[in-house]
Design a protein around this motif. Structure first.
Motif: not given
Length: 272
Positions: A171-178, A191-208
């Motif tokens: 666990v590197q950081e915790k964000l209520p929304s991102v 594009s086919k694999y494109g996206y833009k959305l807001t997600v909640d309760l996000a726990v980041r575990f890498d820099d990608s």
């Protein structure tokens, strides 16, 4: 790497690859304090003084400018703990040195880092480990060796090469929304694999940009198949529990995926 200059260090790196940046294994508490002037300006230490972190947390020393001598810098930094734990130094950039134990910290270890007078003392919490098994599509969370919760999940889909990378992360950081936006890594939103959305309760575990996060849109897939772009999708209720339970440094282990993590960016501490 004693007495190495940066020219020699990165010359060896170019010749032998990133693995050559790894220092020799050291034992916490080894070495006497040095009376010589510090070979660097006061750094910023992570974890911060007084903090409590998970068993996979590395020590991160951030220097205000590149150091002139990597070996002298390592010799000027002393890491002690109760109990003593063996570990190793490794450089991420000329301004960032890291140290991690060879295996996870024992739960409830007390650690002191002294970087030529800049000091941080922190504590390791419970051994809270989350294991994401792509063979079962389950995220299993243990505390001090006992299963605390098993969570259905959906990881990165093979289509488009989005498999969640195997390996041990933390666990590197915790964000209520991102906001997650594929255009930030070169994939147009439309594009086919494109996206833009807001997600909640996000726990980041890498820099990608990989997170464990709430994904109400994939609940019917969780526990059955992979449909994400690399993140670990779990239900809103499970995401709330996970977000509230984990802390920085808690391990997140991905098993039985076909993905790999190849970047040398500070997310792969446990692959070094």
């Amino acid at each position: 790497m004693t007495e190495w200059t940066w020219g020699r260090l990165f010359g060896a790196l170019r010749a032998a690859g990133a693995a050559s940046m790894v220092g020799c294994a050291l034992v916490l508490g080894a070495g006497a304090a040095q009376a010589d002037p510090a070979p660097f300006e006061p750094p910023r230490l992570v974890p911060a003084d007084g903090s409590t972190v998970g068993v996979a947390q590395p020590v991160i020393i951030n220097f205000p400018s590149p150091v002139a001598d990597a070996g002298a810098t390592e010799n000027a930094i002393h890491i002690s703990s109760v109990p003593e734990v063996p570990g190793k130094f490794y450089w991420i950039t000329p301004t960032q040195l890291r140290w991690r134990p060879l295996s996870f910290w024992p739960a409830h270890t007390s650690v002191t880092v002294d970087a030529a007078g800049t000091v941080s003392t922190f504590t390791i919490g419970d051994a809270l480990v989350a294991t994401a098994n792509d063979a079962t599509h389950q995220l299993t969370v243990t505390r001090n060796g006992t299963v605390e919760k098993t969570i259905p999940m959906s990881m990165g889909m093979a289509s488009g090469g989005h498999q969640t990378p195997n390996g041990t992360f933390y666990v590197q950081e915790k964000l209520p929304s991102v906001v997650m936006d594929s255009s930030t890594y070169g994939v147009p939103v439309n594009s086919k694999y494109g996206y833009k959305l807001t997600v909640d309760l996000a726990v980041r575990f890498d820099d990608s940009g990989d997170f464990v996060h709430s994904a109400p849109w994939s609940v019917s897939d969780q526990g059955k198949r992979n449909v994400s772009h690399g993140c670990i999708n779990i239900s809103p209720a499970n995401a709330k529990w996970f977000f509230d339970t984990v802390r920085p440094g808690d391990p997140i282990i991905v098993q039985n995926s076909t993905g790999t993590y190849t970047r040398y960016d500070g997310s792969n501490d446990w692959q070094i």
